[in-house]
Motif scaffolding. Sequence first.
Motif, PDB file in Angstrom:
ATOM      1  N   ALA A  37       0.857  -1.184   0.000  1.00 30.39           N
ATOM      2  CA  ALA A  37       0.000   0.000   0.000  1.00 30.39           C
ATOM      3  C   ALA A  37       0.890   1.231   0.000  1.00 30.39           C
ATOM      4  CB  ALA A  37      -0.918   0.000   1.211  1.00 30.39           C
ATOM      5  N   ASP A  39      -0.489   4.405  -0.339  1.00 40.52           N
ATOM      6  CA  ASP A  39      -1.328   5.238   0.515  1.00 40.52           C
ATOM      7  C   ASP A  39      -2.692   4.568   0.562  1.00 40.52           C
ATOM      8  OD1 ASP A  39      -2.660   6.052  -1.850  1.00 40.52           O
ATOM      9  OD2 ASP A  39      -1.554   7.922  -1.975  1.00 40.52           O
ATOM     10  N   GLY A  40      -3.717   5.279   0.983  1.00 39.30           N
ATOM     11  CA  GLY A  40      -5.027   4.653   1.153  1.00 39.30           C
ATOM     12  C   GLY A  40      -5.757   4.300  -0.119  1.00 39.30           C
ATOM     13  N   THR A  60      -0.623  11.206   1.937  1.00 38.58           N
ATOM     14  CA  THR A  60       0.381  10.977   2.970  1.00 38.58           C
ATOM     15  C   THR A  60       1.668  11.727   2.650  1.00 38.58           C
ATOM     16  OG1 THR A  60       1.072   8.931   1.867  1.00 38.58           O
ATOM     17  CG2 THR A  60      -0.528   8.719   3.652  1.00 38.58           C
ATOM     18  N   LYS A  76      -3.874   4.240   4.877  1.00 38.42           N
ATOM     19  CA  LYS A  76      -2.852   3.341   4.313  1.00 38.42           C
ATOM     20  C   LYS A  76      -2.714   2.081   5.166  1.00 38.42           C
ATOM     21  CE  LYS A  76       2.110   3.027   3.554  1.00 38.42           C
ATOM     22  NZ  LYS A  76       3.392   3.727   3.628  1.00 38.42           N
TER      23      LYS A  76
END
Length: 137
Positions: A37, A39-40, A60, A76
């Motif tokens: 990952a 980020d989210g 992020t 994340k």
Amino acid sequence: MKRLLFLSAALALLFITAAWIEPTTQTKTLSASEVIAVDGDTIDHGDDRYRLVGFDAPETFRAQCEAERVLGLRAKDRLTKIIQTNGYVELEIEPKLDKYGRFLAIARAGGKQVGSILISEGLARRYSGGKRQSWCS
């Protein structure tokens, strides 16, 4: 001779028709141990980067405020946990790249869209393109 002309015309029509057909999505199942990952709403698999579509998670790396960065790190971490818990992630990959050269994909883990999970937990919001809303007050 007529048969040859007919076959040539049929082949030409086939190629023209094929050019008008929209490319279809591709589905891949990736092992959790091979996914990172970023980020989210972005994951890496080997040299490939995927922007997960249908939602937006806070940034992020280029967060506009500390609150966005903190929430982005939570998103994340949650995305990582969703994928790790299920052991895999299924991607429905669109036949085009975004403006940053990333593949666009809908992600599912355990039969659920990861974006819907993150949205329901307040770690993302629905997004279908265009100007993004700020995560900062």
